[in-house]
Design an enzyme around this catalytic site. Sequence first.
Site, PDB file in Angstrom:
ATOM      1  N   GLU A 148      16.784 -14.953 -34.457  1.00 30.16           N
ATOM      2  CA  GLU A 148      16.513 -14.225 -35.519  1.00 30.16           C
ATOM      3  C   GLU A 148      15.292 -14.360 -36.630  1.00 30.16           C
ATOM      4  O   GLU A 148      15.391 -14.763 -37.623  1.00 30.16           O
ATOM      5  CB  GLU A 148      17.527 -14.420 -36.264  1.00 30.16           C
ATOM      6  CG  GLU A 148      18.964 -13.986 -35.725  1.00 30.16           C
ATOM      7  CD  GLU A 148      20.205 -14.239 -36.573  1.00 30.16           C
ATOM      8  OE1 GLU A 148      20.305 -14.607 -37.669  1.00 30.16           O
ATOM      9  OE2 GLU A 148      21.380 -14.188 -36.093  1.00 30.16           O
ATOM     10  N   HIS A 225      25.813  -7.043 -32.908  1.00 30.46           N
ATOM     11  CA  HIS A 225      26.926  -6.955 -33.781  1.00 30.46           C
ATOM     12  C   HIS A 225      26.981  -5.663 -34.524  1.00 30.46           C
ATOM     13  O   HIS A 225      26.011  -5.263 -35.248  1.00 30.46           O
ATOM     14  CB  HIS A 225      26.791  -8.019 -35.043  1.00 30.46           C
ATOM     15  CG  HIS A 225      26.844  -9.298 -34.527  1.00 30.46           C
ATOM     16  ND1 HIS A 225      27.687 -10.035 -33.693  1.00 30.46           N
ATOM     17  CD2 HIS A 225      25.667 -10.319 -34.409  1.00 30.46           C
ATOM     18  CE1 HIS A 225      27.803 -11.251 -33.518  1.00 30.46           C
ATOM     19  NE2 HIS A 225      26.321 -11.335 -33.929  1.00 30.46           N
ATOM     20  N   GLU A 256      26.155 -11.363 -28.111  1.00 26.81           N
ATOM     21  CA  GLU A 256      27.090 -11.702 -29.190  1.00 26.81           C
ATOM     22  C   GLU A 256      27.842 -10.380 -29.516  1.00 26.81           C
ATOM     23  O   GLU A 256      28.255 -10.113 -30.606  1.00 26.81           O
ATOM     24  CB  GLU A 256      26.488 -12.202 -30.464  1.00 26.81           C
ATOM     25  CG  GLU A 256      25.662 -13.384 -30.106  1.00 26.81           C
ATOM     26  CD  GLU A 256      24.989 -14.155 -31.341  1.00 26.81           C
ATOM     27  OE1 GLU A 256      25.181 -13.635 -32.441  1.00 26.81           O
ATOM     28  OE2 GLU A 256      23.951 -14.786 -31.167  1.00 26.81           O
ATOM     29  N   ASP A 258      30.318  -7.691 -30.808  1.00 26.79           N
ATOM     30  CA  ASP A 258      31.368  -7.153 -31.345  1.00 26.79           C
ATOM     31  C   ASP A 258      31.140  -5.781 -32.064  1.00 26.79           C
ATOM     32  O   ASP A 258      30.042  -5.562 -32.230  1.00 26.79           O
ATOM     33  CB  ASP A 258      31.988  -8.298 -32.248  1.00 26.79           C
ATOM     34  CG  ASP A 258      31.013  -8.783 -33.171  1.00 26.79           C
ATOM     35  OD1 ASP A 258      29.757  -8.408 -33.634  1.00 26.79           O
ATOM     36  OD2 ASP A 258      31.077 -10.004 -33.511  1.00 26.79           O
TER      37      ASP A 258
HETATM   38  O1  G3I Z   1      31.924 -27.205 -40.084  1.00 26.38           O
HETATM   39  C1  G3I Z   1      32.391 -26.533 -41.411  1.00 26.38           C
HETATM   40  C2  G3I Z   1      33.568 -27.588 -41.733  1.00 26.38           C
HETATM   41  O2  G3I Z   1      33.260 -28.825 -41.742  1.00 26.38           O
HETATM   42  C3  G3I Z   1      34.073 -26.870 -42.811  1.00 26.38           C
HETATM   43  O3  G3I Z   1      35.156 -27.780 -43.344  1.00 26.38           O
HETATM   44  C4  G3I Z   1      34.273 -25.291 -43.089  1.00 26.38           C
HETATM   45  C5  G3I Z   1      34.503 -24.829 -44.542  1.00 26.38           C
HETATM   46  O4  G3I Z   1      34.069 -23.456 -44.525  1.00 26.38           O
HETATM   47  O5  G3I Z   1      33.057 -24.869 -42.779  1.00 26.38           O
HETATM   48  C6  G3I Z   1      32.619 -25.472 -41.536  1.00 26.38           C
HETATM   49  O6  G3I Z   1      31.439 -24.549 -41.004  1.00 26.38           O
HETATM   50  C7  G3I Z   1      31.359 -23.148 -40.720  1.00 26.38           C
HETATM   51  C8  G3I Z   1      31.099 -22.982 -39.262  1.00 26.38           C
HETATM   52  O7  G3I Z   1      30.781 -21.439 -39.241  1.00 26.38           O
HETATM   53  C9  G3I Z   1      31.939 -23.590 -38.256  1.00 26.38           C
HETATM   54  O8  G3I Z   1      33.147 -23.002 -38.472  1.00 26.38           O
HETATM   55  C10 G3I Z   1      30.723 -22.340 -41.904  1.00 26.38           C
HETATM   56  O9  G3I Z   1      30.921 -22.415 -43.256  1.00 26.38           O
HETATM   57  C11 G3I Z   1      30.543 -20.773 -41.482  1.00 26.38           C
HETATM   58  O10 G3I Z   1      29.444 -20.239 -42.086  1.00 26.38           O
HETATM   59  C12 G3I Z   1      30.046 -20.971 -39.866  1.00 26.38           C
HETATM   60  O11 G3I Z   1      29.858 -19.565 -39.486  1.00 26.38           O
HETATM   61  C13 G3I Z   1      29.229 -19.278 -38.285  1.00 26.38           C
HETATM   62  C14 G3I Z   1      27.955 -18.356 -38.553  1.00 26.38           C
HETATM   63  O12 G3I Z   1      27.468 -18.263 -37.412  1.00 26.38           O
HETATM   64  C15 G3I Z   1      26.844 -19.136 -39.501  1.00 26.38           C
HETATM   65  O13 G3I Z   1      25.856 -18.593 -39.597  1.00 26.38           O
HETATM   66  C16 G3I Z   1      30.034 -18.334 -37.455  1.00 26.38           C
HETATM   67  O14 G3I Z   1      31.223 -19.234 -36.855  1.00 26.38           O
HETATM   68  C17 G3I Z   1      29.384 -18.276 -36.154  1.00 26.38           C
HETATM   69  O15 G3I Z   1      30.060 -17.344 -35.165  1.00 26.38           O
HETATM   70  C18 G3I Z   1      27.911 -17.330 -36.611  1.00 26.38           C
HETATM   71  O16 G3I Z   1      27.393 -17.002 -35.313  1.00 26.38           O
HETATM   72  C19 G3I Z   1      26.214 -16.320 -35.550  1.00 26.38           C
HETATM   73  C20 G3I Z   1      25.139 -16.501 -34.389  1.00 26.38           C
HETATM   74  O17 G3I Z   1      25.077 -18.223 -34.119  1.00 26.38           O
HETATM   75  C21 G3I Z   1      23.854 -16.147 -34.420  1.00 26.38           C
HETATM   76  N1  G3I Z   1      23.896 -14.644 -34.954  1.00 26.38           N
HETATM   77  C22 G3I Z   1      25.050 -14.217 -35.845  1.00 26.38           C
HETATM   78  C23 G3I Z   1      26.239 -14.877 -35.588  1.00 26.38           C
HETATM   79  C24 G3I Z   1      27.360 -14.600 -36.685  1.00 26.38           C
HETATM   80  O18 G3I Z   1      26.756 -14.756 -37.784  1.00 26.38           O
END
Ligand code: G3I
Length: 420
Positions: A148, A225, A256, A258
Amino acid sequence: MRLLTSATAVLAIPGASAQLNKLAKAAGKLYFGSATDNGELSDTAYVNILKNTDEFGQITPGNGQKWQYTEPNQGQFSYTQGDQIVDFAATNGQIVRCHTLVWYSQLPSWVSSGSWTKDQMTSIINTHISNEVGHYKGKCYSWDVVNEALNDDGTYRSNIFYTVLGESYIPLAFEAAAAADPAAKLYYNDYNIEATGAKQASTVKIVTLVKNAGARIDGVGMQAHLIVGSVSAQSTLQSAMNSYISAGATEVSYTELDIRFSSLPATDSGLQQQATDYATVTKACLAVKACVGITIWDYTDKYSWIPSTFQGQGAALLYDDNLSKKPAWTAVSSVLAAAATAGATPATSTTAPAAVTTTLVTSTKAAATTTAPAATTTTATGSCTVAKWGQCAGTGFTGCTTCASGSTCKFQNDYYSQCL
Ligand code: G3I
């Protein structure tokens, strides 16, 4: 010939579930895969589907390999979360797409808030990549090296890497990754680059930029997406893929995928539209030889990232919250099955030939569809109806032969006719 036999066998077994990875491979692709995340691996029902290599031959860690987890403090590396997913895949014999090295998001504040000279930032990137890619050396089919880097208008996204180094951070990252694992495919990965437009044109420039710098870039990952009802035409998707290959990438993939509903709940007609949209993307990948595979961004709505990011949206995946297959699953499976039984051209493989030509995998016979062949190849099982996209005839097929209202049984090949 062997591929054809194997796909035929899957389809000929009455009641057999023709599954996604098995069919994708029979159709000439390297894999059909899914992202996953650490927390989900304690869900036994979920894991039982995820680890089934007939269904998913490839895994992407959704979070655990990102910088915030792997180098939370400068020089302090941790691979616990990433290792759990990579080990899971290895145990099951699944390919891993490793994700991701240089990204503005999920970047620890020590990187993003620092005040760095060019030399310091160069060293930070080199150290991070050589350590992480070195740790996973030999275990990653591919790495999303830079993620990105672009805004939707095609300009460079302003992030700490760009602020300090300008666009040169991109080839720098590819060079470091190539040095750390010469066998891993190196990808540029982004969203909204699935169709032609400003961002796709800038992605082409990134491929050229890296190559002109003398570094290696193998692939472009189209995150995909997407939104139900707003998916571009198959020909447009193919044009975008071909532009990356023409620029010098040797492969592309949907990394990715969806396709979400922008408002919920999903209606029956909405689910049919989603099935059509998934089918379009699948057909596009099948039609481009260099498209090596499709990864969905987790396989079930239960663990999708979308509802927490786009409030009121979701239901974007192939399985619902209860791990039941949706019409979109049937559509993808059917499109793959049709391609598999039509005879397949193997995808650009790990040897990554520099072919820029594309191959339409569907046969000319399938293109000139007619109604289903005589019932001599098919035994109906009483009065029943096949949903749109489902199989309705074929040698050895013993299921229903009457298509749901609005669809007709179309001949694809001797082994497969489909309600379209
Ligand atoms: O690890 C923490 C945990 O300690 C905490 O308790 C919890 C509370 O909210 O958050 C956890 O972190 C989260 C993490 O996912 C792991 O679950 C973050 O808040 C959350 O923002 C994060 O979201 C991820 C997102 O990327 C972040 O930008 C999604 O799971 C993940 O599927 C998503 O994937 C991205 C790709 O890497 C790049 N392309 C877009 C795609 C969708 O956004």
